[in-house]
Write an enzyme that holds these catalytic residues in place. Structure first.
Site, PDB file in Angstrom:
ATOM      1  CG  HIS A   1      54.965  39.694  33.894  1.00 14.95           C
ATOM      2  ND1 HIS A   1      54.501  39.599  35.195  1.00 14.95           N
ATOM      3  CD2 HIS A   1      56.260  40.063  34.008  1.00 14.95           C
ATOM      4  CE1 HIS A   1      55.478  39.886  36.037  1.00 14.95           C
ATOM      5  NE2 HIS A   1      56.572  40.153  35.344  1.00 14.95           N
TER       6      HIS A   1
ATOM      7  CG  HIS B   1      59.246  44.402  34.219  1.00 21.23           C
ATOM      8  ND1 HIS B   1      58.856  44.962  35.407  1.00 21.23           N
ATOM      9  CD2 HIS B   1      59.038  43.062  34.350  1.00 21.23           C
ATOM     10  CE1 HIS B   1      58.438  44.012  36.236  1.00 21.23           C
ATOM     11  NE2 HIS B   1      58.546  42.845  35.623  1.00 21.23           N
TER      12      HIS B   1
ATOM     13  NE  ARG C   1      71.578  59.251  32.784  1.00 19.73           N
ATOM     14  CZ  ARG C   1      72.879  59.172  32.691  1.00 19.73           C
ATOM     15  NH1 ARG C   1      73.589  60.210  32.292  1.00 19.73           N
ATOM     16  NH2 ARG C   1      73.487  58.060  33.020  1.00 19.73           N
TER      17      ARG C   1
ATOM     18  CG  ASP D   1      56.475  48.029  38.867  1.00 15.70           C
ATOM     19  OD1 ASP D   1      56.853  49.119  38.390  1.00 15.70           O
ATOM     20  OD2 ASP D   1      57.238  47.054  39.010  1.00 15.70           O
TER      21      ASP D   1
ATOM     22  N   GLY E   1      60.221  44.072  41.948  1.00 15.21           N
ATOM     23  CA  GLY E   1      61.469  44.028  42.713  1.00 15.21           C
ATOM     24  C   GLY E   1      61.577  42.775  43.552  1.00 15.21           C
TER      25      GLY E   1
ATOM     26  CG  HIS F   1      56.267  41.040  40.122  1.00 11.89           C
ATOM     27  ND1 HIS F   1      55.659  42.101  39.529  1.00 11.89           N
ATOM     28  CD2 HIS F   1      57.259  40.646  39.270  1.00 11.89           C
ATOM     29  CE1 HIS F   1      56.243  42.342  38.358  1.00 11.89           C
ATOM     30  NE2 HIS F   1      57.213  41.478  38.169  1.00 11.89           N
TER      31      HIS F   1
ATOM     32  CD  GLU G   1      60.491  37.265  39.688  1.00 11.57           C
ATOM     33  OE1 GLU G   1      60.133  38.267  40.334  1.00 11.57           O
ATOM     34  OE2 GLU G   1      61.138  37.344  38.618  1.00 11.57           O
TER      35      GLU G   1
ATOM     36  CG  ASP H   1      59.966  39.183  33.816  1.00 10.51           C
ATOM     37  OD1 ASP H   1      59.345  40.208  34.140  1.00 10.51           O
ATOM     38  OD2 ASP H   1      60.620  38.507  34.625  1.00 10.51           O
TER      39      ASP H   1
END
Ligand SMILES: O=c1[nH]cnc2c1ncn2[C@@H]1O[C@H](CO)[C@@H](O)[C@H]1O
Length: 340
Positions: free
Chosen positions: A17, A19, A73, A140, A172, A199, A202, A280
Protein backbone atom coordinates in the site's frame (compact mmCIF):
# COMPACT_ATOMS: atom_id res chain seq x y z
CA UNK A 1 21.10 1.40 15.41
CA UNK A 2 19.27 -1.12 17.61
CA UNK A 3 19.42 -4.80 16.68
CA UNK A 4 15.79 -4.76 15.62
CA UNK A 5 16.26 -1.65 13.46
CA UNK A 6 19.21 -3.30 11.75
CA UNK A 7 17.21 -6.51 11.31
CA UNK A 8 14.34 -4.58 9.69
CA UNK A 9 16.72 -2.68 7.41
CA UNK A 10 18.18 -5.90 6.04
CA UNK A 11 14.91 -7.81 5.85
CA UNK A 12 13.68 -8.46 2.28
CA UNK A 13 10.23 -6.87 2.07
CA UNK A 14 7.07 -6.46 0.01
CA UNK A 15 5.08 -3.19 0.04
CA UNK A 16 1.35 -3.46 -0.73
CA UNK A 17 0.00 0.00 0.00
CA UNK A 18 2.03 2.88 -1.31
CA UNK A 19 0.82 5.70 -3.55
CA UNK A 20 2.72 6.72 -6.64
CA UNK A 21 2.81 10.51 -6.27
CA UNK A 22 2.72 10.10 -2.50
CA UNK A 23 6.12 8.42 -2.74
CA UNK A 24 7.84 11.44 -4.24
CA UNK A 25 10.72 12.08 -1.82
CA UNK A 26 12.12 15.61 -1.27
CA UNK A 27 14.84 14.69 -3.79
CA UNK A 28 12.28 13.67 -6.43
CA UNK A 29 9.99 16.64 -5.68
CA UNK A 30 12.97 19.01 -6.00
CA UNK A 31 13.82 17.44 -9.34
CA UNK A 32 10.25 17.76 -10.59
CA UNK A 33 9.88 21.29 -9.21
CA UNK A 34 13.12 22.28 -10.97
CA UNK A 35 11.76 20.90 -14.25
CA UNK A 36 8.76 23.23 -13.94
CA UNK A 37 10.25 26.11 -12.00
CA UNK A 38 8.06 28.92 -10.72
CA UNK A 39 4.70 27.41 -11.60
CA UNK A 40 3.85 25.41 -8.48
CA UNK A 41 3.15 26.18 -4.78
CA UNK A 42 5.17 23.07 -3.83
CA UNK A 43 8.50 24.17 -2.32
CA UNK A 44 11.65 22.50 -3.67
CA UNK A 45 13.61 23.20 -0.47
CA UNK A 46 13.51 20.11 1.81
CA UNK A 47 12.96 22.10 5.01
CA UNK A 48 10.07 24.09 3.57
CA UNK A 49 8.71 20.88 2.09
CA UNK A 50 8.61 19.24 5.54
CA UNK A 51 6.50 22.18 6.77
CA UNK A 52 4.33 21.99 3.67
CA UNK A 53 3.65 18.34 4.54
CA UNK A 54 2.07 19.12 7.94
CA UNK A 55 -1.60 18.27 7.62
CA UNK A 56 -4.49 19.75 9.56
CA UNK A 57 -6.79 16.86 8.65
CA UNK A 58 -7.53 14.36 5.89
CA UNK A 59 -9.13 16.93 3.58
CA UNK A 60 -6.05 19.17 3.89
CA UNK A 61 -3.85 16.16 3.13
CA UNK A 62 -5.77 15.51 -0.11
CA UNK A 63 -5.47 19.19 -1.09
CA UNK A 64 -1.68 19.10 -0.64
CA UNK A 65 -1.48 15.69 -2.34
CA UNK A 66 -3.20 17.09 -5.42
CA UNK A 67 -0.79 20.05 -5.55
CA UNK A 68 2.08 17.55 -5.82
CA UNK A 69 0.12 15.61 -8.45
CA UNK A 70 0.08 18.87 -10.39
CA UNK A 71 3.89 18.72 -10.64
CA UNK A 72 3.58 15.69 -12.91
CA UNK A 73 3.10 17.31 -16.30
CA UNK A 74 4.54 15.11 -18.99
CA UNK A 75 5.44 11.50 -19.65
CA UNK A 76 9.07 12.08 -18.69
CA UNK A 77 7.93 13.30 -15.24
CA UNK A 78 5.96 10.08 -14.85
CA UNK A 79 8.91 7.93 -15.90
CA UNK A 80 11.34 9.80 -13.64
CA UNK A 81 9.02 9.65 -10.62
CA UNK A 82 8.31 5.95 -11.04
CA UNK A 83 11.89 4.89 -11.70
CA UNK A 84 13.17 6.92 -8.72
CA UNK A 85 10.52 5.38 -6.45
CA UNK A 86 11.89 1.99 -7.51
CA UNK A 87 15.37 3.13 -6.51
CA UNK A 88 14.26 4.40 -3.10
CA UNK A 89 12.17 1.33 -2.28
CA UNK A 90 15.00 -0.99 -3.24
CA UNK A 91 17.31 0.85 -0.83
CA UNK A 92 14.98 -0.37 1.94
CA UNK A 93 15.29 -3.89 0.58
CA UNK A 94 11.80 -3.83 -0.87
CA UNK A 95 11.82 -6.59 -3.49
CA UNK A 96 8.24 -6.28 -4.67
CA UNK A 97 5.83 -3.33 -4.49
CA UNK A 98 2.24 -2.83 -5.59
CA UNK A 99 2.12 0.86 -6.35
CA UNK A 100 -1.23 2.66 -6.34
CA UNK A 101 -1.25 4.78 -9.45
CA UNK A 102 -3.96 7.30 -10.39
CA UNK A 103 -3.83 7.62 -14.18
CA UNK A 104 -6.97 9.79 -14.21
CA UNK A 105 -5.17 12.73 -12.55
CA UNK A 106 -2.34 12.73 -15.09
CA UNK A 107 -4.52 12.12 -18.12
CA UNK A 108 -6.77 14.99 -17.07
CA UNK A 109 -3.67 17.15 -16.81
CA UNK A 110 -2.92 16.45 -20.44
CA UNK A 111 -0.71 13.35 -20.53
CA UNK A 112 -2.26 10.92 -23.03
CA UNK A 113 -3.15 7.57 -21.48
CA UNK A 114 -0.88 5.51 -23.81
CA UNK A 115 2.10 7.78 -23.03
CA UNK A 116 1.34 7.56 -19.30
CA UNK A 117 1.23 3.76 -19.39
CA UNK A 118 4.32 3.54 -21.54
CA UNK A 119 6.19 5.73 -19.02
CA UNK A 120 5.31 3.60 -15.99
CA UNK A 121 6.12 0.41 -17.91
CA UNK A 122 9.45 1.81 -19.02
CA UNK A 123 10.22 2.65 -15.37
CA UNK A 124 9.11 -0.83 -14.27
CA UNK A 125 11.50 -2.48 -16.69
CA UNK A 126 14.32 -0.11 -15.73
CA UNK A 127 13.74 -0.55 -11.99
CA UNK A 128 13.84 -4.33 -12.32
CA UNK A 129 17.03 -4.17 -14.39
CA UNK A 130 18.85 -1.56 -12.30
CA UNK A 131 17.56 -2.15 -8.75
CA UNK A 132 16.26 -5.73 -8.79
CA UNK A 133 12.80 -4.65 -7.66
CA UNK A 134 9.51 -5.87 -9.15
CA UNK A 135 6.84 -3.19 -9.39
CA UNK A 136 3.14 -3.83 -10.05
CA UNK A 137 0.27 -1.37 -10.50
CA UNK A 138 -3.04 -0.82 -8.78
CA UNK A 139 -5.00 1.75 -10.82
CA UNK A 140 -7.21 3.65 -8.40
CA UNK A 141 -10.25 5.85 -8.85
CA UNK A 142 -9.78 9.21 -7.08
CA UNK A 143 -13.12 9.09 -5.24
CA UNK A 144 -13.52 12.86 -4.93
CA UNK A 145 -13.61 13.14 -8.74
CA UNK A 146 -16.78 11.06 -8.95
CA UNK A 147 -18.14 8.60 -11.50
CA UNK A 148 -16.52 10.28 -14.50
CA UNK A 149 -13.14 9.42 -13.00
CA UNK A 150 -14.29 5.84 -12.39
CA UNK A 151 -15.34 5.49 -16.02
CA UNK A 152 -12.06 6.95 -17.27
CA UNK A 153 -9.88 4.88 -14.91
CA UNK A 154 -11.63 1.70 -16.04
CA UNK A 155 -11.28 2.67 -19.69
CA UNK A 156 -7.55 3.33 -19.30
CA UNK A 157 -7.09 0.06 -17.41
CA UNK A 158 -8.91 -2.03 -20.00
CA UNK A 159 -7.77 -0.23 -23.18
CA UNK A 160 -4.10 0.13 -22.23
CA UNK A 161 -3.78 -2.87 -19.94
CA UNK A 162 -0.12 -2.25 -19.08
CA UNK A 163 1.70 -5.46 -18.26
CA UNK A 164 2.30 -4.54 -14.61
CA UNK A 165 -1.38 -3.83 -13.91
CA UNK A 166 -2.82 -6.29 -11.40
CA UNK A 167 -5.55 -4.54 -9.45
CA UNK A 168 -8.23 -1.88 -9.34
CA UNK A 169 -8.66 0.49 -6.41
CA UNK A 170 -10.54 3.45 -4.98
CA UNK A 171 -8.81 6.22 -3.03
CA UNK A 172 -9.42 9.75 -1.79
CA UNK A 173 -12.00 10.82 0.76
CA UNK A 174 -14.65 8.41 2.07
CA UNK A 175 -16.93 11.03 3.61
CA UNK A 176 -19.49 11.96 0.95
CA UNK A 177 -18.13 9.27 -1.41
CA UNK A 178 -20.22 6.13 -0.84
CA UNK A 179 -18.52 2.97 -2.12
CA UNK A 180 -21.59 1.24 -3.67
CA UNK A 181 -21.83 3.76 -6.55
CA UNK A 182 -18.59 2.31 -7.95
CA UNK A 183 -19.92 -1.25 -8.19
CA UNK A 184 -20.37 -1.35 -12.00
CA UNK A 185 -16.74 -0.28 -12.53
CA UNK A 186 -15.37 -2.81 -10.08
CA UNK A 187 -17.57 -5.51 -11.65
CA UNK A 188 -16.05 -4.83 -15.06
CA UNK A 189 -12.49 -4.58 -13.74
CA UNK A 190 -12.90 -7.90 -11.89
CA UNK A 191 -14.46 -9.55 -14.95
CA UNK A 192 -11.31 -8.51 -16.82
CA UNK A 193 -9.16 -10.27 -14.23
CA UNK A 194 -8.09 -7.36 -12.04
CA UNK A 195 -8.05 -7.78 -8.27
CA UNK A 196 -10.29 -5.53 -6.16
CA UNK A 197 -8.46 -3.41 -3.57
CA UNK A 198 -10.51 -0.39 -2.49
CA UNK A 199 -9.65 1.90 0.40
CA UNK A 200 -12.28 1.65 3.12
CA UNK A 201 -12.53 2.33 6.83
CA UNK A 202 -9.66 4.81 6.87
CA UNK A 203 -11.71 7.91 7.67
CA UNK A 204 -15.21 6.45 8.13
CA UNK A 205 -16.69 3.52 10.02
CA UNK A 206 -17.03 -0.26 9.53
CA UNK A 207 -20.07 0.11 7.24
CA UNK A 208 -17.76 1.40 4.50
CA UNK A 209 -15.72 -1.80 4.79
CA UNK A 210 -18.85 -3.96 4.57
CA UNK A 211 -19.77 -1.99 1.42
CA UNK A 212 -16.31 -2.54 -0.05
CA UNK A 213 -16.66 -6.29 0.52
CA UNK A 214 -20.29 -6.72 -0.54
CA UNK A 215 -20.50 -4.21 -3.37
CA UNK A 216 -16.96 -4.00 -4.70
CA UNK A 217 -15.81 -7.57 -4.04
CA UNK A 218 -12.79 -6.35 -2.07
CA UNK A 219 -10.06 -9.01 -1.81
CA UNK A 220 -7.92 -6.76 0.36
CA UNK A 221 -8.82 -3.51 2.07
CA UNK A 222 -6.76 -0.32 1.96
CA UNK A 223 -6.39 0.74 5.63
CA UNK A 224 -9.59 -0.80 7.03
CA UNK A 225 -8.72 0.18 10.60
CA UNK A 226 -12.36 0.97 11.40
CA UNK A 227 -12.94 -2.81 11.39
CA UNK A 228 -11.73 -2.74 14.97
CA UNK A 229 -15.05 -1.11 15.93
CA UNK A 230 -17.08 -4.10 14.72
CA UNK A 231 -16.57 -7.57 16.21
CA UNK A 232 -18.67 -9.25 13.50
CA UNK A 233 -16.60 -7.62 10.77
CA UNK A 234 -13.31 -8.65 12.38
CA UNK A 235 -14.62 -12.23 12.59
CA UNK A 236 -15.65 -12.04 8.92
CA UNK A 237 -12.26 -10.73 7.79
CA UNK A 238 -10.55 -13.47 9.79
CA UNK A 239 -12.82 -16.23 8.51
CA UNK A 240 -12.62 -15.16 4.86
CA UNK A 241 -8.97 -14.16 5.11
CA UNK A 242 -9.52 -10.67 3.72
CA UNK A 243 -6.34 -8.79 4.67
CA UNK A 244 -6.03 -5.17 5.72
CA UNK A 245 -3.19 -2.98 4.44
CA UNK A 246 -2.36 -1.11 7.63
CA UNK A 247 -0.35 2.14 7.53
CA UNK A 248 0.09 3.32 11.15
CA UNK A 249 1.96 6.62 10.73
CA UNK A 250 -0.34 7.67 7.89
CA UNK A 251 -3.30 7.29 10.27
CA UNK A 252 -1.56 9.49 12.81
CA UNK A 253 -0.53 12.17 10.31
CA UNK A 254 -3.98 12.46 8.68
CA UNK A 255 -5.41 12.43 12.20
CA UNK A 256 -7.47 9.29 11.65
CA UNK A 257 -6.02 8.26 15.04
CA UNK A 258 -4.99 10.77 17.69
CA UNK A 259 -2.10 8.79 19.12
CA UNK A 260 -0.13 5.78 17.89
CA UNK A 261 -0.72 4.18 21.28
CA UNK A 262 -4.43 4.14 20.35
CA UNK A 263 -3.85 2.55 16.96
CA UNK A 264 -6.11 -0.51 16.56
CA UNK A 265 -3.52 -2.77 14.87
CA UNK A 266 -3.10 -4.78 18.09
CA UNK A 267 -6.83 -5.34 18.42
CA UNK A 268 -7.09 -6.43 14.77
CA UNK A 269 -4.23 -8.90 15.07
CA UNK A 270 -5.63 -10.29 18.32
CA UNK A 271 -8.95 -10.92 16.53
CA UNK A 272 -7.15 -12.93 13.85
CA UNK A 273 -7.56 -10.34 11.08
CA UNK A 274 -4.77 -10.75 8.50
CA UNK A 275 -2.69 -7.56 8.32
CA UNK A 276 0.35 -6.30 6.51
CA UNK A 277 2.26 -3.14 7.36
CA UNK A 278 2.74 -0.46 4.73
CA UNK A 279 3.83 3.14 4.32
CA UNK A 280 1.08 4.83 2.19
CA UNK A 281 2.69 8.20 1.29
CA UNK A 282 6.02 7.92 3.10
CA UNK A 283 7.75 11.29 2.52
CA UNK A 284 4.48 13.17 3.02
CA UNK A 285 4.02 11.42 6.36
CA UNK A 286 7.68 11.67 7.32
CA UNK A 287 8.11 7.91 7.36
CA UNK A 288 9.57 4.94 5.51
CA UNK A 289 8.50 1.30 5.26
CA UNK A 290 11.34 0.44 7.65
CA UNK A 291 9.94 2.87 10.20
CA UNK A 292 6.45 1.43 9.81
CA UNK A 293 7.84 -2.02 10.62
CA UNK A 294 9.50 -0.54 13.71
CA UNK A 295 6.24 1.14 14.77
CA UNK A 296 4.31 -2.10 14.25
CA UNK A 297 6.93 -4.05 16.20
CA UNK A 298 6.49 -1.64 19.10
CA UNK A 299 2.69 -1.69 18.99
CA UNK A 300 2.52 -5.48 18.65
CA UNK A 301 5.46 -6.28 20.94
CA UNK A 302 7.34 -8.18 18.22
CA UNK A 303 10.91 -9.45 18.18
CA UNK A 304 12.81 -10.16 14.99
CA UNK A 305 10.95 -13.44 14.38
CA UNK A 306 7.64 -11.57 14.66
CA UNK A 307 8.84 -8.87 12.29
CA UNK A 308 9.89 -11.52 9.75
CA UNK A 309 6.34 -12.93 10.01
CA UNK A 310 4.94 -9.48 9.19
CA UNK A 311 7.11 -9.40 6.08
CA UNK A 312 5.86 -12.89 5.14
CA UNK A 313 2.25 -11.68 5.54
CA UNK A 314 2.81 -8.95 2.96
CA UNK A 315 4.19 -11.49 0.49
CA UNK A 316 1.33 -13.93 1.07
CA UNK A 317 -1.31 -11.19 0.75
CA UNK A 318 0.25 -9.87 -2.45
CA UNK A 319 -0.96 -10.55 -5.98
CA UNK A 320 2.45 -11.67 -7.13
CA UNK A 321 2.80 -14.94 -9.05
CA UNK A 322 3.10 -18.10 -6.95
CA UNK A 323 6.69 -18.37 -8.13
CA UNK A 324 7.59 -14.84 -7.17
CA UNK A 325 5.98 -15.30 -3.74
CA UNK A 326 7.89 -18.51 -3.12
CA UNK A 327 11.19 -16.87 -4.07
CA UNK A 328 10.66 -13.89 -1.78
CA UNK A 329 9.46 -16.09 1.10
CA UNK A 330 12.59 -18.21 0.72
CA UNK A 331 14.71 -15.06 0.76
CA UNK A 332 13.03 -13.93 4.00
CA UNK A 333 13.50 -17.39 5.54
CA UNK A 334 17.17 -17.53 4.74
CA UNK A 335 17.74 -13.95 5.99
CA UNK A 336 15.87 -14.66 9.25
CA UNK A 337 17.78 -17.93 9.74
CA UNK A 338 21.11 -16.21 9.12
CA UNK A 339 20.35 -13.59 11.74
CA UNK A 340 18.93 -16.00 14.31
O1 LIG B 1 -4.22 7.63 2.50
C1 LIG B 1 -4.82 7.84 1.43
N1 LIG B 1 -6.16 7.63 1.35
C2 LIG B 1 -6.88 7.85 0.23
N2 LIG B 1 -6.31 8.34 -0.90
C3 LIG B 1 -5.00 8.59 -0.90
C4 LIG B 1 -4.21 8.36 0.25
N3 LIG B 1 -2.93 8.71 -0.05
C5 LIG B 1 -2.93 9.13 -1.32
N4 LIG B 1 -4.17 9.05 -1.84
C6 LIG B 1 -4.47 9.48 -3.22
O2 LIG B 1 -5.29 10.61 -3.15
C7 LIG B 1 -5.70 10.89 -4.47
C8 LIG B 1 -7.01 11.58 -4.48
O3 LIG B 1 -8.06 10.71 -4.43
C9 LIG B 1 -5.67 9.56 -5.22
O4 LIG B 1 -4.70 9.69 -6.22
C10 LIG B 1 -5.25 8.57 -4.14
O5 LIG B 1 -4.44 7.53 -4.71
Amino acid sequence: MSDLTAFIAGLPKAELHVHHVGSASPRIVAELAARHEGSSPVPADPELLTKYFEFRDFAHFIEIYLSVVDLIRDAEDVRLLTYEIGRELSRQRVRYAELTVTPYSSVRRGIPAPAFCEAIEDARTGARRDFGIDLAWCFDIPGEAGLASAEETLRIALDERPEGLISFGLGGPEIGVPRPQFKPYFDQARAAGLHSVPHAGETTGPETIWDAIRELGAERIGHGIAAAQDERLMAYLAEHQIPLEVCPTSNLRTRAVTDLAEHPIGKLVAAGVPVSVNSDDPPMFGTTLEQEYAVAARLLGLDSAGVADLARNAVRHSFRSADGKARLLAEIDSYAAGQG
